[in-house]
Design a protein around this motif. Structure first.
Motif, PDB file in Angstrom:
ATOM      1  N   TYR A  20     -44.293   9.374  11.110  1.00 16.34           N
ATOM      2  CA  TYR A  20     -42.877   9.459  10.499  1.00 16.34           C
ATOM      3  C   TYR A  20     -43.278   9.229   8.966  1.00 16.34           C
ATOM      4  CZ  TYR A  20     -41.035   8.994  15.181  1.00 16.34           C
ATOM      5  OH  TYR A  20     -40.647   9.367  16.245  1.00 16.34           O
ATOM      6  N   ARG A  21     -42.187  10.390   8.420  1.00 13.95           N
ATOM      7  CA  ARG A  21     -42.237  10.203   6.939  1.00 13.95           C
ATOM      8  C   ARG A  21     -41.297   9.045   6.350  1.00 13.95           C
ATOM      9  NH1 ARG A  21     -43.721  14.055   3.739  1.00 13.95           N
ATOM     10  NH2 ARG A  21     -43.473  15.602   5.587  1.00 13.95           N
ATOM     11  N   LEU A  74     -37.657  10.046  10.468  1.00 11.61           N
ATOM     12  CA  LEU A  74     -38.075  11.336  10.262  1.00 11.61           C
ATOM     13  C   LEU A  74     -39.214  11.713  10.471  1.00 11.61           C
ATOM     14  CD1 LEU A  74     -35.437  11.748   7.244  1.00 11.61           C
ATOM     15  CD2 LEU A  74     -34.829  11.794   9.811  1.00 11.61           C
ATOM     16  N   PRO A  75     -39.496  12.510  11.288  1.00  9.29           N
ATOM     17  CA  PRO A  75     -40.854  12.956  11.798  1.00  9.29           C
ATOM     18  C   PRO A  75     -41.744  13.803  10.700  1.00  9.29           C
ATOM     19  CG  PRO A  75     -39.627  14.214  13.104  1.00  9.29           C
ATOM     20  CD  PRO A  75     -38.538  13.233  12.195  1.00  9.29           C
ATOM     21  N   ILE A  76     -43.022  13.737  10.705  1.00 10.39           N
ATOM     22  CA  ILE A  76     -43.800  14.765  10.080  1.00 10.39           C
ATOM     23  C   ILE A  76     -44.290  15.733  10.996  1.00 10.39           C
ATOM     24  CG2 ILE A  76     -45.986  14.981   8.506  1.00 10.39           C
ATOM     25  CD1 ILE A  76     -45.606  11.921   7.784  1.00 10.39           C
ATOM     26  N   ALA A  84     -35.596  10.403  15.083  1.00 12.23           N
ATOM     27  CA  ALA A  84     -35.373   9.401  16.012  1.00 12.23           C
ATOM     28  C   ALA A  84     -33.780   8.465  15.422  1.00 12.23           C
ATOM     29  CB  ALA A  84     -36.619   8.281  16.135  1.00 12.23           C
ATOM     30  N   HIS A  85     -33.470   7.948  16.251  1.00  6.97           N
ATOM     31  CA  HIS A  85     -32.114   7.323  15.958  1.00  6.97           C
ATOM     32  C   HIS A  85     -31.725   6.299  17.240  1.00  6.97           C
ATOM     33  CE1 HIS A  85     -30.866   9.911  12.740  1.00  6.97           C
ATOM     34  NE2 HIS A  85     -31.109  10.994  13.607  1.00  6.97           N
ATOM     35  N   LEU A  86     -31.419   4.901  16.715  1.00  8.32           N
ATOM     36  CA  LEU A  86     -30.865   4.222  17.853  1.00  8.32           C
ATOM     37  C   LEU A  86     -30.132   3.119  17.185  1.00  8.32           C
ATOM     38  CD1 LEU A  86     -31.228   2.948  20.642  1.00  8.32           C
ATOM     39  CD2 LEU A  86     -33.016   1.270  19.865  1.00  8.32           C
ATOM     40  N   LEU A 101     -33.720   8.009  20.914  1.00  6.01           N
ATOM     41  CA  LEU A 101     -33.205   9.402  20.975  1.00  6.01           C
ATOM     42  C   LEU A 101     -34.274  10.443  21.000  1.00  6.01           C
ATOM     43  CD1 LEU A 101     -30.228  10.716  21.189  1.00  6.01           C
ATOM     44  CD2 LEU A 101     -30.637  10.939  18.605  1.00  6.01           C
ATOM     45  N   ALA A 102     -35.480  10.049  20.545  1.00  2.53           N
ATOM     46  CA  ALA A 102     -36.500  11.229  20.586  1.00  2.53           C
ATOM     47  C   ALA A 102     -37.830  10.431  21.106  1.00  2.53           C
ATOM     48  CB  ALA A 102     -36.856  11.877  19.375  1.00  2.53           C
ATOM     49  N   PRO A 103     -38.584  11.214  22.008  1.00  2.00           N
ATOM     50  CA  PRO A 103     -39.597  10.449  22.811  1.00  2.00           C
ATOM     51  C   PRO A 103     -40.601  10.082  22.091  1.00  2.00           C
ATOM     52  CG  PRO A 103     -39.491  13.114  23.079  1.00  2.00           C
ATOM     53  CD  PRO A 103     -38.480  12.702  22.280  1.00  2.00           C
ATOM     54  N   GLY A 104     -40.770  10.235  20.643  1.00  2.13           N
ATOM     55  CA  GLY A 104     -41.858   9.809  19.858  1.00  2.13           C
ATOM     56  C   GLY A 104     -41.708   8.357  19.090  1.00  2.13           C
ATOM     57  N   LEU A 105     -40.630   7.685  19.501  1.00  2.00           N
ATOM     58  CA  LEU A 105     -40.232   6.224  18.877  1.00  2.00           C
ATOM     59  C   LEU A 105     -39.977   5.340  20.087  1.00  2.00           C
ATOM     60  CD1 LEU A 105     -40.690   4.979  16.087  1.00  2.00           C
ATOM     61  CD2 LEU A 105     -38.237   5.238  16.065  1.00  2.00           C
ATOM     62  N   GLY A 106     -40.909   4.470  20.499  1.00  2.00           N
ATOM     63  CA  GLY A 106     -40.360   3.687  21.587  1.00  2.00           C
ATOM     64  C   GLY A 106     -39.809   2.310  20.906  1.00  2.00           C
TER      65      GLY A 106
END
Length: 175
Positions: A20-21, A74-76, A84-86, A101-106
């Motif tokens: 993530y940037r 915000l991803p790179i 990703a938003h929570l 909201l996105a699978p890349g951030l648990g």
């Protein structure tokens, strides 16, 4: 959702499975719906998140909790669909685990629960800037409108206007 979390403040554990940037966590107390992105949350409490650490845990203060917290990443490379938003709120004794909201951030929450059900439909049809794609698609702005309608979150209090001293040489003068 499970019960059994301790009665301390909210704890959020983050596992970044993608790079993530930008990543931030804001405690929302007031809104500025003339703005989008982080600025839509007025003057939020900010909590430091290190984008270089794949795992981290933050203990949020129990005293005077904000109306809600909002995690944004915000991803790179940047891809709107992978942002990703929570949004979550203080809920003593509750725990939650899932993706932001996105699978890349648990995320794991203790003494908190996610706030669900907000989105573009949260923006009133007559809201100023609703027709602007930049605002309408901003998930932060969408959630800010949800907070306005469902938590009566107030507008940010701007500093009062202070009249300059009449002797100020920078004061504009008209004949």
């Amino acid at each position: 959702m499970k019960s059994g979390a301790n009665s301390e403040g909210v704890r959020i554990s983050i596992e970044a499975r993608d790079k993530y940037r930008i990543m931030w966590l804001a405690g929302v107390r007031d809104l500025d719906l003339t703005q989008h992105c982080l600025k839509a949350f007025g003057e939020p409490d900010r909590h430091h998140i290190d984008t270089h650490r794949p795992r981290q845990t933050l203990q949020l203060p129990i005293a005077n909790p904000p109306t809600a917290w909002y995690l944004c990443a915000l991803p790179i490379p940047w891809d709107w669909s992978r942002n990703a938003h929570l949004a979550f709120e203080h809920a003593p004794g509750e725990t939650w685990e899932g993706d932001a909201l996105a699978p890349g951030l648990g995320v794991q929450l203790a003494n908190a629960r996610p706030i669900l059900g907000w989105g573009e439909h949260s923006i009133p049809l007559d809201a100023p800037k609703r027709n602007s794609r930049l605002y309408r698609t901003c998930r932060n702005w969408q959630f800010a409108w949800w907070l306005r309608a469902n938590r009566a979150t107030p507008d940010v209090a701007h500093a009062p206007f202070v009249k300059d001293d009449d002797s100020d040489p920078n004061q504009l003068q008209f004949p």
